[in-house]
Enzyme design. Structure first.
Site, PDB file in Angstrom:
ATOM      1  N   HIS A  10     -15.995  16.508   6.605  1.00  0.00           N
ATOM      2  CA  HIS A  10     -16.988  16.017   5.645  1.00  0.00           C
ATOM      3  C   HIS A  10     -18.076  15.226   6.360  1.00  0.00           C
ATOM      4  CE1 HIS A  10     -18.115  13.314   2.088  1.00  0.00           C
ATOM      5  NE2 HIS A  10     -18.548  14.521   1.786  1.00  0.00           N
ATOM      6  N   ARG A  11     -19.294  15.700   6.268  1.00  0.00           N
ATOM      7  CA  ARG A  11     -20.448  15.129   6.994  1.00  0.00           C
ATOM      8  C   ARG A  11     -20.117  15.033   8.478  1.00  0.00           C
ATOM      9  NH1 ARG A  11     -21.898  10.141   2.771  1.00  0.00           N
ATOM     10  NH2 ARG A  11     -21.113  11.220   0.920  1.00  0.00           N
ATOM     11  N   GLU A  37     -19.041  20.294   6.803  1.00  0.00           N
ATOM     12  CA  GLU A  37     -19.976  20.164   5.680  1.00  0.00           C
ATOM     13  C   GLU A  37     -21.075  19.210   6.112  1.00  0.00           C
ATOM     14  OE1 GLU A  37     -21.192  18.005   1.765  1.00  0.00           O
ATOM     15  OE2 GLU A  37     -20.481  17.212   3.672  1.00  0.00           O
ATOM     16  N   ASP A  39     -25.135  17.644   4.753  1.00  0.00           N
ATOM     17  CA  ASP A  39     -26.080  17.521   3.645  1.00  0.00           C
ATOM     18  C   ASP A  39     -27.486  17.645   4.215  1.00  0.00           C
ATOM     19  OD1 ASP A  39     -24.033  16.411   1.613  1.00  0.00           O
ATOM     20  OD2 ASP A  39     -23.849  15.066   3.338  1.00  0.00           O
ATOM     21  N   HIS A  52     -27.478  12.522   4.192  1.00  0.00           N
ATOM     22  CA  HIS A  52     -26.922  12.546   2.838  1.00  0.00           C
ATOM     23  C   HIS A  52     -27.869  11.956   1.793  1.00  0.00           C
ATOM     24  CE1 HIS A  52     -24.562  11.103  -0.602  1.00  0.00           C
ATOM     25  NE2 HIS A  52     -23.822  12.178  -0.399  1.00  0.00           N
ATOM     26  N   GLU A 104     -24.899  21.698   2.274  1.00  0.00           N
ATOM     27  CA  GLU A 104     -25.098  21.216   0.902  1.00  0.00           C
ATOM     28  C   GLU A 104     -26.557  20.835   0.725  1.00  0.00           C
ATOM     29  OE1 GLU A 104     -22.742  17.875  -0.531  1.00  0.00           O
ATOM     30  OE2 GLU A 104     -24.051  17.766  -2.287  1.00  0.00           O
ATOM     31  N   LYS A 106     -29.390  18.947  -0.762  1.00  0.00           N
ATOM     32  CA  LYS A 106     -29.536  17.674  -1.476  1.00  0.00           C
ATOM     33  C   LYS A 106     -30.940  17.528  -2.063  1.00  0.00           C
ATOM     34  CE  LYS A 106     -25.666  15.230  -1.082  1.00  0.00           C
ATOM     35  NZ  LYS A 106     -24.754  15.245  -2.231  1.00  0.00           N
ATOM     36  N   ASP A 224     -12.941  13.228   5.584  1.00  0.00           N
ATOM     37  CA  ASP A 224     -13.663  12.411   6.573  1.00  0.00           C
ATOM     38  C   ASP A 224     -12.870  12.312   7.875  1.00  0.00           C
ATOM     39  OD1 ASP A 224     -15.518  11.870   4.550  1.00  0.00           O
ATOM     40  OD2 ASP A 224     -14.606   9.948   4.018  1.00  0.00           O
TER      41      ASP A 224
HETATM   42  O1  G3P Z   1     -19.848  18.842  -0.535  1.00  0.00           O
HETATM   43  C1  G3P Z   1     -18.784  18.015  -0.891  1.00  0.00           C
HETATM   44  C2  G3P Z   1     -19.238  16.590  -1.039  1.00  0.00           C
HETATM   45  O2  G3P Z   1     -19.931  16.239   0.133  1.00  0.00           O
HETATM   46  C3  G3P Z   1     -20.117  16.357  -2.231  1.00  0.00           C
HETATM   47  O3  G3P Z   1     -20.488  15.026  -2.414  1.00  0.00           O
HETATM   48  O4  G3P Z   1     -21.918  13.043  -2.179  1.00  0.00           O
HETATM   49  O5  G3P Z   1     -20.351  13.648  -0.345  1.00  0.00           O
HETATM   50  O6  G3P Z   1     -22.370  15.029  -0.755  1.00  0.00           O
HETATM   51  P1  G3P Z   1     -21.321  14.153  -1.380  1.00  0.00           P
HETATM   52 MG    MG Z   2     -22.034  16.529   0.752  1.00  0.00          MG
END
Ligand code: G3P
Ligand code: MG
Length: 230
Positions: A10-11, A37, A39, A52, A104, A106, A224
């Site tokens: 995640h990120r 992933e 953003d 993000h 993703e 944004k 994470d």
């Molecule tokens: O893509 C999954 C998750 O990252 C979505 O929420 O706010 O972390 O981008 P956020």
């Molecule tokens: Mg995200």
């Protein structure tokens, strides 16, 4: 893939290194993640940058909206531990097809440029479309993707209110649904499976939740801490 559970950093590896930076993505790769992933936003010059928030304060030493800043300004910022704000191209160049990427969307103005870049990496750099998932919470962008870009794997993101979401994801021929852990239930997972959708859940960091998601048979988790799943 570990224990049939797709591990999505995640990120990058947000829990161990500044999020959405090249260093964070490198950490996720080293931890054995199957996918990362990230953003993305468009900055003032239209370049796609990896961040993000729509503002700079939380993750950098800059101020203001990313969409109003030039790439030159953004490149002068510290994104933590001396890391820079990367562009999408820099992320893809770092990954070099070793693992898959979930982009993703944004900010506004990201859909067209991202698809252009993905097309370029497929036609010129040996990537294949199945190495990408493009996701967003914005249903109008999901519909646009479905209508105009059938080659791209669509990830339909859900934050809250699951009612009617799986039929929507199915109607746009999504590849996967990305469910908030808080709304994920065996019933929702079953509904997604019956609609032939992959189920990826975010953000799963607690080992108890990781075990629960595994027991419920989800296809993947965003975490994470990609090393925790080994
Ligand atoms: O893509 C999954 C998750 O990252 C979505 O929420 O706010 O972390 O981008 P956020
Ligand atoms: Mg995200």
């Amino acid at each position: 893939m570990k224990h049939n559970l797709l591990v999505i950093g995640h990120r990058g590896a947000k829990g161990v290194y500044p999020e959405n930076t090249l260093g964070s993505i490198q950490k996720a790769i080293e931890a054995g993640a199957d996918m990362v992933e990230i953003d993305v936003h468009a900055c003032a010059g239209g370049e796609i940058v990896v961040m993000h928030d729509d503002r700079l304060e939380r993750t950098t030493d800059g101020t203001g909206y990313v969409s109003r800043k030039s790439l030159t300004y953004l490149k002068g910022l510290d994104a933590g531990q001396g890391e820079k704000v990367p562009t999408l191209r820099e992320v893809l160049d770092l990954i070099e097809r070793r693992i898959a990427v979930n982009i993703e969307l944004k900010g506004p103005g990201t859909l067209g440029p991202v698809l252009h870049i993905l097309g370029e990496y497929v036609s010129r750099h040996g990537w294949t479309y199945d190495q990408f998932v493009v996701s967003t919470f914005a249903r109008k962008h999901l519909k646009r993707l479905a209508k105009h870009h059938p080659k791209v794997r669509i990830g339909a993101l859900l934050a809250y209110r699951p009612w009617g979401f799986i039929p929507f994801a199915r109607a746009i021929r999504a590849y996967s649904v990305h469910l908030n852990l808080r709304v994920t239930s065996p019933r929702l997972i079953r509904e997604a499976r019956e609609a032939q959708l992959k189920v990826f859940v975010w953000t799963v960091n607690d080992p108890i939740d990781i075990d629960r998601m595994r027991a419920w048979g989800v296809d993947g988790i965003f975490t994470d801490f990609p090393a925790r799943t080994s």
